[in-house]
Structure formats: C-alpha cells, structure tokens
Design a protein around this motif. Sequence first.
Motif, PDB file in Angstrom:
ATOM      1  N   CYS A  37      15.402 -64.854 -31.304  1.00 14.83           N
ATOM      2  CA  CYS A  37      14.713 -65.930 -30.600  1.00 14.83           C
ATOM      3  C   CYS A  37      14.788 -65.647 -29.098  1.00 14.83           C
ATOM      4  N   GLU A  91      10.131 -61.234 -31.428  1.00 17.41           N
ATOM      5  CA  GLU A  91       9.983 -62.426 -32.255  1.00 17.41           C
ATOM      6  C   GLU A  91       9.343 -62.151 -33.604  1.00 17.41           C
ATOM      7  N   ASP A 144      10.763 -60.189 -35.500  1.00 16.54           N
ATOM      8  CA  ASP A 144      11.984 -60.095 -36.306  1.00 16.54           C
ATOM      9  C   ASP A 144      12.562 -61.505 -36.427  1.00 16.54           C
ATOM     10  N   GLY A 145      12.677 -61.970 -37.643  1.00 20.25           N
ATOM     11  CA  GLY A 145      13.078 -63.363 -37.876  1.00 20.25           C
ATOM     12  C   GLY A 145      14.431 -63.752 -37.321  1.00 20.25           C
ATOM     13  N   SER A 146      15.271 -62.779 -37.006  1.00 20.04           N
ATOM     14  CA  SER A 146      16.622 -63.103 -36.539  1.00 20.04           C
ATOM     15  C   SER A 146      16.720 -63.233 -35.020  1.00 20.04           C
TER      16      SER A 146
END
Length: 206
Positions: free
Chosen positions: A27, A21, A23-25
Amino acid sequence: MNILIVDDDILVAGALKTILETDGSVCVCGTGTDGKDAVSLYRKHKPDVLLMDIRMREMSGLEASEQILSEFPNAKILLLTTFSDDEYIVKALKFGVKGYLLKQDYTSIVPAIKAVCTGQTVFGLEIVSRIPDLLQKKSKFNYDDYEISEREYKIITLVADGLSNREIAEKLYLSEGTVRNYLSSILDKLCLRDRTQLAIFYYQHL
C-alpha cells in the motif's frame, strides 16, 4: 506493507505507485518530490519502507537518508537511481540505507522492497559486484570541499616538498608577500596552525 515513494519526476513516482499497488501486499501511503518531502512524510507516516530517488532538487535522497536515519535509526530506505556512481554507493552504505537499485530494473523493485521489509540489505547485481572493491578504496580527500583553489593546492604541494616561501614565489612567479597571503588563507580554510601541520596534513590525505 506501507510504502512511501519520493521522486522528483511525477511520472516516475506515478509509475512506481502503479507497479507497487498491483501487488496485493503493498500500500502506497504517500508520495513526495524531494528530500524535504521525504523527511516530513517519513515523520508523518512512519512507512515500512521508503522508496526514494537519489538526485532531487532542494535536498537529495542521500541527504534525506542521512537525516531520517539520524532520527529513526531503524528506518528502512531503498534508494532508486539511474546512476551507479561509486560515490553514491559508498555514501549509501555508510549512512545505513537498506538497498540501492537502478531504476531501469523495475522487475526487482517489489522483491527488493519485500526483502528490505524483512530486514535484509538489497543491492542490484551490477552494484553488488562492485561493493568489495569500493569498500577497500581509501577515499581521496577533496580539497574543493574546503574551497582550496588550484593555485592554493599547488602551494600546498610545494610546502610539502619543503620549499620556503621565497622558493615557492620564484617557482610560481609570485611575490613572497603573495605567497604568505595564500598560505594564511590555506591554513584558515583547513584549520591548521602552521606550514609544518600543513605538510603533515598533505601527506596524511594523499
């Protein structure tokens, strides 16, 4: 990308969630603790990638992979483990998982997930170097899977060598009746009709 994490070590699962999480890409849509969780959570969330441990209680990651891929052939599964056993690697390849990485290689997990998400198959460097040899190996038949005892296996080899029941009895210090009983049990376990089939079976599975 929606990622499902399944690991029977809650601390590891939490660490993986934190790593992903950042890493912004990515979820994390759910977490589980065994193979049964993996199957039910996969059905519920249909994640882009399932990140899963191999050795778990109740149902292993390999067993869960086999079941999920039978229901969802396009499922993208990335297996994580602290082990690099040859048997696991071969089974993972046969089942159609999209990746197999060692847990300690944390830096490769996010790039591996992104690669798997685009349809690539990803294996850690340590594993990649061994794949060609593994695929060329002929898997050895495991008599233990059929509950063949050490004594029964010895009898199988003697039958394959052409010995009669009397000769086997003399060699193993058994009565002929005991040898016959062993043979009957062996044939039942291996679903074979007679000693000729047994001898052929033995040489086919050397």
